[in-house]
Design a protein around this motif. Structure first.
Motif, mmCIF file in Angstrom:
data_model
loop_
_atom_site.group_PDB
_atom_site.id
_atom_site.type_symbol
_atom_site.label_atom_id
_atom_site.label_comp_id
_atom_site.label_asym_id
_atom_site.label_seq_id
_atom_site.Cartn_x
_atom_site.Cartn_y
_atom_site.Cartn_z
ATOM 1 N N LYS A 130 83.139 78.601 70.650
ATOM 2 C CA LYS A 130 82.893 79.454 69.730
ATOM 3 C C LYS A 130 83.904 79.527 68.368
ATOM 4 O O LYS A 130 83.364 79.447 67.387
ATOM 5 N N SER A 131 85.095 79.291 68.739
ATOM 6 C CA SER A 131 86.229 79.574 67.827
ATOM 7 C C SER A 131 86.855 78.095 67.748
ATOM 8 O O SER A 131 87.517 78.022 66.794
ATOM 9 N N GLY A 132 86.803 77.130 68.757
ATOM 10 C CA GLY A 132 87.775 76.209 68.743
ATOM 11 C C GLY A 132 89.014 76.281 69.526
ATOM 12 O O GLY A 132 89.517 77.576 69.482
ATOM 13 N N VAL A 133 89.632 75.412 69.753
ATOM 14 C CA VAL A 133 91.104 75.331 70.392
ATOM 15 C C VAL A 133 92.004 75.299 69.131
ATOM 16 O O VAL A 133 92.001 74.257 68.595
ATOM 17 N N PRO A 134 92.926 76.151 68.790
ATOM 18 C CA PRO A 134 93.977 76.034 68.013
ATOM 19 C C PRO A 134 94.912 74.948 68.036
ATOM 20 O O PRO A 134 95.371 74.864 69.397
ATOM 21 N N LEU A 135 95.303 74.081 67.215
ATOM 22 C CA LEU A 135 96.299 73.056 67.339
ATOM 23 C C LEU A 135 97.415 73.290 66.499
ATOM 24 O O LEU A 135 97.109 74.129 65.366
ATOM 25 N N PRO A 136 98.524 72.911 66.560
ATOM 26 C CA PRO A 136 99.607 72.986 65.519
ATOM 27 C C PRO A 136 99.161 72.262 64.019
ATOM 28 O O PRO A 136 98.298 71.421 64.319
ATOM 29 N N GLU A 137 99.307 72.933 62.983
ATOM 30 C CA GLU A 137 98.801 72.591 61.764
ATOM 31 C C GLU A 137 98.969 70.997 61.589
ATOM 32 O O GLU A 137 98.202 70.451 61.049
ATOM 33 N N SER A 138 99.917 70.459 61.517
ATOM 34 C CA SER A 138 100.405 68.878 61.438
ATOM 35 C C SER A 138 99.599 68.004 62.284
ATOM 36 O O SER A 138 98.998 67.209 61.814
ATOM 37 N N GLY A 195 91.980 72.336 61.012
ATOM 38 C CA GLY A 195 91.238 73.312 61.730
ATOM 39 C C GLY A 195 91.603 73.224 63.344
ATOM 40 O O GLY A 195 92.010 72.287 63.798
ATOM 41 N N PRO A 196 90.738 74.037 63.800
ATOM 42 C CA PRO A 196 90.812 74.133 65.262
ATOM 43 C C PRO A 196 90.044 72.944 65.914
ATOM 44 O O PRO A 196 89.127 72.619 65.263
ATOM 45 N N LEU A 197 90.352 72.732 67.267
ATOM 46 C CA LEU A 197 89.461 71.510 67.667
ATOM 47 C C LEU A 197 88.302 72.027 68.416
ATOM 48 O O LEU A 197 88.385 72.923 69.151
ATOM 49 N N THR A 198 87.061 71.428 67.657
ATOM 50 C CA THR A 198 86.097 71.951 68.258
ATOM 51 C C THR A 198 85.541 71.525 69.422
ATOM 52 O O THR A 198 85.603 70.000 69.853
ATOM 53 N N ILE A 199 85.061 72.161 70.657
ATOM 54 C CA ILE A 199 84.793 71.559 71.848
ATOM 55 C C ILE A 199 83.354 71.880 72.042
ATOM 56 O O ILE A 199 82.666 73.039 71.923
ATOM 57 N N ARG A 200 82.556 70.925 72.379
ATOM 58 C CA ARG A 200 81.193 70.982 73.005
ATOM 59 C C ARG A 200 81.026 70.796 74.371
ATOM 60 O O ARG A 200 81.388 69.794 74.952
ATOM 61 N N VAL A 201 80.150 71.763 75.197
ATOM 62 C CA VAL A 201 80.068 71.510 76.623
ATOM 63 C C VAL A 201 78.761 70.494 76.951
ATOM 64 O O VAL A 201 77.849 70.479 76.560
ATOM 65 N N GLY A 202 79.231 69.308 77.468
ATOM 66 C CA GLY A 202 78.191 68.319 77.869
ATOM 67 C C GLY A 202 78.272 68.048 79.297
ATOM 68 O O GLY A 202 79.196 68.550 80.081
#
Length: 325
Positions: A263-271, A280-287
């Protein structure tokens, strides 16, 4: 949308400049100047030939979402104003001999050094060049919401020659950065392979200890008529039941966590985020496919890890069980 009553809709010109919100705030803080949309602006450009000025207007004020340390200090203006301000124009094509020399130098090291000693190379007759208006961009990166439709999107753009756009995948267009990304991907696969190797060794050690502790039971089964295939089947079935049950439970927990993180994605270090996924955050989709691959991998690792311990268990003789008792 029609303008509200009491106001007039202001039509902005097509040529002008976009100023970052940060710089606009700096103008106000340091000079007491507040820029408004459509306001006429005089641009100053310093070149080797002197100083140029160009009249323009403010098209808008933007605030970057990513790369703020860079784009806060950058303004955007149309290509025609830029060309006039810095005495810059494009050409339709360079001479064939010049292009052939560059092409040869890119694939042959000796040709590269030959160009350095060729006094005639690089001397262009400017009167033979055909000027070309600037397009305003050299490369546009497009990030699709659905990556599986990338071929469809490329075919759609390629089918419109009037756009004058060459379409390429990110790895071909990125060059050196694509190589870095592929190297990171290879490192991830290597690290994953090492993890599976360590898991296999841990499984094997655990099963060997299990076999040693159950020597008497195995010998008793052999003494009452159990053959080697039966003993192998018992240990293999036990291993698969335990590992698959644990894997199913872990995948269930992972699916729940992935659904929540999606829903919000996994936050990553900005660089890292800016370099790998454009910010932006890493978008994850369940497959379903990753879970199937994980289950097959667990089964394969379980079988491989039981080969040696099962061979040890099946080789235990009934006399060994009697001796241990």
């Amino acid at each position: 949308m029609p303008p509200k009553s009491g106001t007039e809709e202001k039509e902005l010109p097509s040529a002008g400049i976009l100023v970052s919100k940060y710089q606009n705030n700096q103008y106000k803080e340091n000079y007491g100047v507040t820029l408004e949309l459509g306001e006429p602006i005089t641009l100053l450009g310093i070149t080797e030939g002197g100083v140029n000025t160009a009249r323009s207007s403010l098209l808008g004020i933007f605030e970057p979402i990513r790369y703020k340390s860079v784009f806060n200090y950058i303004n955007f203006l149309d290509s025609n104003t830029y060309a006039g301000l810095y005495n810059f124009t494009g050409v339709d094509a360079l001479p064939d001999a010049f292009n052939a020399g560059l092409a040869a130098a890119s694939v042959d090291e000796s040709s590269l050094f030959d160009l350095a000693v060729d006094e005639d190379f690089g001397k262009l007759d400017l009167s033979t060049l055909t000027s070309q208006s600037l397009s305003g961009f050299t490369m546009v990166a497009v990030k699709l919401k659905d990556h599986s439709r990338v071929d469809e999107a490329m075919a759609f753009i390629s089918a419109k020659p009037e756009l004058g756009v060459a379409v390429a995948r990110w790895d071909k267009a990125s060059g050196f950065y694509a190589q870095i990304s592929l190297a990171l991907q290879a490192f991830i696969f290597l690290a994953t392979g090492l993890i599976f190797l360590m898991v296999t060794m841990i499984f094997m050690n655990t099963l060997i200890i299990n076999v040693v502790e159950r020597t008497a039971e195995i010998g008793t089964m052999r003494a009452i008529g159990a053959d080697k295939s039966f003993v192998r089947g018992v240990f293999l079935a036990e291993t698969l039941i335990l590992n698959i049950s644990a894997a199913m439970l872990a995948m269930l927990v992972s699916a729940v966590l992935l659904a929540l993180a999606g829903k919000s994605g996994v936050p990553l270090p900005e660089s890292v985020s800016q370099f790998l996924i454009g910010g932006g955050p890493l978008t994850i989709r369940v497959g379903v496919l990753p879970f199937i691959v994980a289950l097959v991998t667990v089964v394969a690792v379980s079988v491989l890890a039981t080969i040696y311990p099962v061979s040890v268990a099946s080789s235990i003789m009934p006399l060994k069980a009697m001796t241990d008792r």
